[in-house]
Enzyme design. Structure first.
Site, PDB file in Angstrom:
ATOM      1  N   GLY A  22      13.642  -0.897 -22.706  1.00 37.32           N
ATOM      2  CA  GLY A  22      14.908  -1.277 -23.313  1.00 37.32           C
ATOM      3  C   GLY A  22      15.368  -2.636 -22.820  1.00 37.32           C
ATOM      4  O   GLY A  22      14.813  -3.205 -21.875  1.00 37.32           O
ATOM      5  N   CYS A  23      16.419  -3.164 -23.444  1.00 38.39           N
ATOM      6  CA  CYS A  23      16.888  -4.510 -23.133  1.00 38.39           C
ATOM      7  C   CYS A  23      17.639  -4.566 -21.802  1.00 38.39           C
ATOM      8  O   CYS A  23      17.334  -5.391 -20.938  1.00 38.39           O
ATOM      9  CB  CYS A  23      17.747  -5.051 -24.269  1.00 38.39           C
ATOM     10  SG  CYS A  23      19.053  -3.923 -24.815  1.00 38.39           S
ATOM     11  N   TYR A  24      18.615  -3.676 -21.617  1.00 38.09           N
ATOM     12  CA  TYR A  24      19.301  -3.632 -20.331  1.00 38.09           C
ATOM     13  C   TYR A  24      18.308  -3.390 -19.198  1.00 38.09           C
ATOM     14  O   TYR A  24      18.414  -3.963 -18.115  1.00 38.09           O
ATOM     15  CB  TYR A  24      20.327  -2.500 -20.316  1.00 38.09           C
ATOM     16  CG  TYR A  24      21.636  -2.774 -21.006  1.00 38.09           C
ATOM     17  CD1 TYR A  24      22.425  -3.860 -20.656  1.00 38.09           C
ATOM     18  CD2 TYR A  24      22.125  -1.908 -21.991  1.00 38.09           C
ATOM     19  CE1 TYR A  24      23.651  -4.093 -21.270  1.00 38.09           C
ATOM     20  CE2 TYR A  24      23.343  -2.126 -22.601  1.00 38.09           C
ATOM     21  CZ  TYR A  24      24.110  -3.220 -22.247  1.00 38.09           C
ATOM     22  OH  TYR A  24      25.318  -3.439 -22.854  1.00 38.09           O
ATOM     23  N   THR A  25      17.362  -2.512 -19.449  1.00 34.07           N
ATOM     24  CA  THR A  25      16.417  -2.134 -18.396  1.00 34.07           C
ATOM     25  C   THR A  25      15.526  -3.299 -18.002  1.00 34.07           C
ATOM     26  O   THR A  25      15.255  -3.507 -16.818  1.00 34.07           O
ATOM     27  CB  THR A  25      15.557  -0.946 -18.845  1.00 34.07           C
ATOM     28  OG1 THR A  25      14.885  -1.276 -20.048  1.00 34.07           O
ATOM     29  CG2 THR A  25      16.386   0.270 -19.089  1.00 34.07           C
TER      30      THR A  25
END
Length: 346
Positions: free
Chosen positions: A149-152
């Site tokens: 994911g992007c945040y991750t």
């Protein structure tokens, strides 16, 4: 490489198509949409006019798509990719799957079911978590990759040197991250309407965001033990970008120079990681439209904390770009192929 994109009409699918159209080793075979099959993609996204005008197919053609593809990118909502992956690999045992959703991100399917509330129907997949800089050797041998994911992506890359080298108290990690509105997807939602977002910043899903266990799992792999973090995401009024600010308490006796050495040892040879160094301030605009992750870190001697900051484009390094980076690794071609471009500025 013969490539197909399942779910090409979301923001991530469109960004993936934008990158692959100019990829020197890619030949796009099929793009699909269940909502608008039979429509030319440039009618939905006019910016593709004169660059790409292929008509969207349907998943009803999965037998043909799988048989005719070397790699299938899946850009579907969670709960749908695992059935596509299971069926496609049964049809063509040589096809590679790169899922940009959550279905293949977790080594333990029980964790996926706990957070996403749907049964995992492809538990035998043996998927690899595709954070390229950390798992390159596994990605190279993988048949199925779960794209992070992007945040991750931003948060794990910011914290990895600290956790791997045991420089911080693992019980003290706090992640405060901000995302542009494209991270919410293209579907209609009151919370992402212009009048709701403009001139406003809001936190959401506090203590319950689904990227939390993903960050914890990746950091636990580095640490060799379970990790629990505090993660708070925020929505900010811009189209693209992630800024992740990560806090942790330094172990007694760890010097600023030791922290510096940890970042340089892990990332000096990573093309897509741009180290701004101790005292650096990453800015989302400096990564816009690219696969770069800009990293800076600060030592707060007064509190004994290290603050690591990462900036990425959520649609590129946080999604489509990282997926292409993984594809390049899987097919043993130049990792920068299709991705070596300067940021859009201003």
């Amino acid at each position: 490489m013969k490539i197909s994109i399942v779910g090409a009409t979301g923001y991530t699918g469109a960004e993936l198509l934008r990158i692959l159209v100019s990829h020197p080793a890619a030949e796009i075979q099929y793009i699909t949409s269940e909502s608008q099959p039979g429509t030319a993609i440039n009618e939905i996204y006019p910016h593709f006019t004169r660059f790409y005008d292929k008509t969207l197919a349907s998943l009803g053609d999965l037998d043909k798509i799988a048989a005719d593809s070397d790699v299938i990118f899946i850009g579907l909502p969670h709960g749908h990719a695992m059935e596509v992956g299971r069926k496609a690999t049964a049809i063509n045992q040589k096809v590679k799957i790169i899922d940009l959703g959550a279905d293949y991100r977790f080594r333990n399917p029980d964790v996926y079911e706990q957070w996403y509330k749907v049964p995992h129907t492809h538990r035998e997949a043996q998927a690899v978590y595709g954070l390229t800089e950390l798992n390159r050797s596994q990605v190279r041998e993988a048949t199925i990759v779960g794209n992070p994911g992007c945040y991750t992506t931003a948060s794990i890359l910011a914290l990895a040197p600290l956790v791997k080298n045991k420089l911080v108290d693992l019980n003290s990690i706090v992640v405060d991250a901000k995302s542009g509105v494209s991270g919410a997807g293209r579907g209609l939602n009151l919370g992402s309407h212009f009048t709701e977002v403009f001139e406003s910043v809001k936190a959401y899903n506090i203590a319950g965001h689904r990227h939390t266990p993903e960050i914890e799992a990746a950091l636990a792999e580095l640490a060799g033990k379970e990790i629990v973090i505090s993660f708070t995401p925020h929505l900010i009024p811009m189209a693209r970008g992630i800024l992740s600010t990560c806090y942790a308490r330094l172990i007694d006796g760890v010097s600023p120079e030791t922290v510096d050495q940890a970042y340089h040892a892990m990332y000096n040879d990573e093309y897509f990681i741009r180290l701004l160094g101790r005292g650096g301030y990453p800015v989302t605009k400096n990564t816009r439209g690219t696969n770069f992750c800009d990293l800076g870190w600060h030592i707060d001697k007064r509190t004994g904390r290290v603050i690591a900051v990462a900036a990425i484009d959520n649609l590129v390094k946080g999604a489509a770009g990282q997926a292409v980076q993984n594809m390049n690794v899987m097919f043993n071609i130049d990792e920068r192929a299709g991705l070596d471009n300067a940021p859009l500025y201003p």
